[in-house]
Write a protein that holds these residues in place. Structure first.
Motif, PDB file in Angstrom:
ATOM      1  N   ARG A 245       0.845  -1.195   0.000  1.00 60.56           N
ATOM      2  CA  ARG A 245       0.000   0.000   0.000  1.00 60.56           C
ATOM      3  C   ARG A 245       0.878   1.242   0.000  1.00 60.56           C
ATOM      4  N   ARG A 246       0.638   2.095  -0.961  1.00 65.83           N
ATOM      5  CA  ARG A 246       1.493   3.269  -1.121  1.00 65.83           C
ATOM      6  C   ARG A 246       0.978   4.418  -0.261  1.00 65.83           C
ATOM      7  N   VAL A 247       1.046   4.207   1.043  1.00 69.22           N
ATOM      8  CA  VAL A 247       0.617   5.208   2.013  1.00 69.22           C
ATOM      9  C   VAL A 247       1.694   5.321   3.082  1.00 69.22           C
ATOM     10  N   ALA A 308       4.013  11.814   3.450  1.00 61.67           N
ATOM     11  CA  ALA A 308       3.190  11.747   2.247  1.00 61.67           C
ATOM     12  C   ALA A 308       3.750  12.661   1.167  1.00 61.67           C
ATOM     13  N   GLY A 309       3.349  12.392  -0.080  1.00 63.09           N
ATOM     14  CA  GLY A 309       3.797  13.219  -1.193  1.00 63.09           C
ATOM     15  C   GLY A 309       4.544  12.398  -2.227  1.00 63.09           C
ATOM     16  N   GLU A 310       5.084  13.087  -3.233  1.00 62.77           N
ATOM     17  CA  GLU A 310       5.818  12.420  -4.308  1.00 62.77           C
ATOM     18  C   GLU A 310       7.234  12.080  -3.846  1.00 62.77           C
ATOM     19  N   ASP A 334       3.570   8.354  -5.606  1.00 61.10           N
ATOM     20  CA  ASP A 334       2.811   9.355  -4.872  1.00 61.10           C
ATOM     21  C   ASP A 334       2.305   8.679  -3.599  1.00 61.10           C
ATOM     22  N   ILE A 335       2.968   8.951  -2.492  1.00 59.26           N
ATOM     23  CA  ILE A 335       2.637   8.317  -1.217  1.00 59.26           C
ATOM     24  C   ILE A 335       1.508   9.097  -0.556  1.00 59.26           C
ATOM     25  N   GLY A 336       0.435   8.402  -0.323  1.00 58.61           N
ATOM     26  CA  GLY A 336      -0.709   9.051   0.311  1.00 58.61           C
ATOM     27  C   GLY A 336      -0.602   9.052   1.825  1.00 58.61           C
ATOM     28  N   GLY A 337      -1.190  10.070   2.434  1.00 57.86           N
ATOM     29  CA  GLY A 337      -1.239  10.107   3.894  1.00 57.86           C
ATOM     30  C   GLY A 337      -2.288   9.135   4.402  1.00 57.86           C
ATOM     31  N   ARG A 338      -2.227   8.812   5.687  1.00 56.09           N
ATOM     32  CA  ARG A 338      -3.229   7.939   6.270  1.00 56.09           C
ATOM     33  C   ARG A 338      -4.560   8.673   6.360  1.00 56.09           C
ATOM     34  N   PRO A 375      -3.794   1.991   6.741  1.00 53.17           N
ATOM     35  CA  PRO A 375      -3.993   3.245   5.997  1.00 53.17           C
ATOM     36  C   PRO A 375      -5.039   4.181   6.600  1.00 53.17           C
ATOM     37  N   VAL A 376      -5.923   3.627   7.434  1.00 47.27           N
ATOM     38  CA  VAL A 376      -6.972   4.462   8.045  1.00 47.27           C
ATOM     39  C   VAL A 376      -6.679   4.602   9.537  1.00 47.27           C
TER      40      VAL A 376
END
Length: 432
Positions: A245-247, A308-310, A334-338, A375-376
């Motif tokens: 998971r990319r987070v 998070a971010g690129e 692109d890493i997403g925030g939780r 992720p959540v």
């Protein structure tokens, strides 16, 4: 048109000495008989001399024929190769399409030099030499310049060949051949040819085998110029796969596939680098020779992104070889925030282990452990105490059987949703 004659196996020209065998046998068998004078046979002698002169000429012709046959046999065994100094179509009007392989395998640079530079030099020579075509076009296999059609401007085409740069995609030989054949079929020249300058990689060669029959069926000469020379020492990264998971805080697995194209064992050092992060230890791997079991291998690296971010990074071989183009694979993510979730629990929700809010929190974060982040990220608030501050840091809000809102709460929910937040309502018998 002048011809230059050569031989594939010139050592066998020693067989030309066999042409002397009939002459030697003739000389050994030529025994002069003793003259005996018989006056009564004068007229017979005149007849015999006339017949002897005729046979002498026949014998010499037969002798030369036998010697020539042996000499031609020796020349044939030596495999003569005739080459027109002006080319195979010198002095004749003909059309040609030059297909220049500029795939990344052409970047091989060993003791024999760069394959790509050799191919460009030979293609440029073709367009400027005595055997240059009357009209021509230039096509590249992996991006770059492609002629819109046949042209008589040989100098311009030659300069385009010289300016061509390497591409880094697969060589589209079949597509380029189809385009070249279409150009030539529309031309009225009596002779037509396709010149392919390539390093004959396996994938390319399989396509060329099919192209040869296709060219013959269209009355087009296909001439393949092999730009590869010598053995290659190369290990490349053929693939890079990313799993997970990319987070933020999730562990991603990077799998790099190494392939040895060398005829010997190769030991390489592989590094994994993420921009802005400390370097991980290098991994050393030994691969078997090309074609054998163990000539390819998968290496796995793991990384956890804290923000998070690129982000970007690369997997690279730190061992030099003949082809630098396949020694590195880049990646960008692109890493997403939780996701921040707020669970608002209604008055009828007891909060017990089987209550709606408890089941929802379990679904949102099944582990509930900071050492294994999900992720959540969720938090619970009672409906009477719910307010604007609980939505300021949230991405999504769940309302579990909240019976009613105050005016301030309703306004906060409305503003949160208008600003892009997600609101989910679970209604029950007591919800107004």
């Amino acid at each position: 048109m002048m011809l230059a004659l050569g031989f594939a196996t010139p050592l066998l020209l020693i067989g030309l000495l066999a042409a002397a065998i009939p002459i030697i046998l003739h000389l050994l068998s030529s025994v002069r008989a003793q003259d005996m004078m018989f006056p009564t046979l004068r007229f017979l002698r005149l007849s015999m001399e006339k017949t002897a002169r005729r046979r002498r000429v026949q014998h010499w012709l037969l002798l030369l024929l036998r010697a020539a046959m042996l000499a031609l046999l020796a020349l044939a065994v030596a495999e003569p190769i005739s080459r027109a100094t002006g080319g195979w179509l010198s002095g004749k009007r003909y059309a040609a399409v030059v297909i220049l392989d500029n795939g990344y395998s052409m970047a091989v640079n060993n003791a024999a030099g760069s394959r790509f530079e050799r191919a460009k030099a030979e293609a440029a020579s073709l367009l400027s030499g005595d055997d240059r075509p009357s009209v021509a076009a230039v096509l590249t296999t992996s991006g770059g310049f492609n002629s819109p059609g046949l042209s008589g401007g040989m100098e311009e085409l030659r300069m385009q060949v010289i300016r061509t740069r390497l591409g880094y995609g697969p060589a589209a030989l079949a597509q380029r051949f189809a385009l070249a054949a279409k150009m030539l079929e529309a031309d009225s020249s009596p002779r037509k040819a396709i010149y392919l300058f390539s390093d004959m990689q396996r994938t390319s060669f399989e396509q060329i085998a099919a192209l040869t029959d296709a060219a013959a069926g269209r009355d087009i000469h296909l001439l393949v110029v092999d730009a590869s020379r010598g053995q290659v020492s190369n290990v490349g990264i053929s693939d890079l796969q990313i799993a997970g998971r990319r987070v933020v805080d999730a562990v991603l697995e990077f799998t790099a596939t190494l392939v040895n194209s060398s005829p010997t064992d190769k030991t390489v050092d592989v590094a994994f680098k993420v921009d802005g992060s400390p370097e991980t230890p290098r991994v050393r791997k030994t691969l078997r020779p090309a074609g054998l079991e163990g000539s390819s291998a998968n290496l796995r690296f793991h990384h956890r992104f804290a923000r998070a971010g690129e982000v970007s990074g690369r997997v690279l071989l730190e061992t030099a070889d003949d082809l630098a183009a396949d020694n590195v694979r880049f990646f960008s993510l692109d890493i997403g925030g939780r996701v921040r979730a707020t669970v608002v629990r209604g008055e009828a929700d007891t909060g017990g282990p089987m209550s709606a809010s408890s089941m929802l929190c379990l679904a949102l974060d099944p582990y509930g452990r900071e050492d294994r982040p999900w992720p959540v990220r969720s938090g619970v608030v009672e409906s009477p105490r719910f307010g604007q501050q609980d939505l300021d840091e949230a991405d999504i809000a769940f309302f579990c059987e909240v019976p009613r809102f105050t005016a301030a709460q309703a306004k906060a929910v409305e503003q949160f949703t208008r600003n892009g937040g997600t609101s989910v309502f679970f209604v029950g018998p007591d919800v107004d």
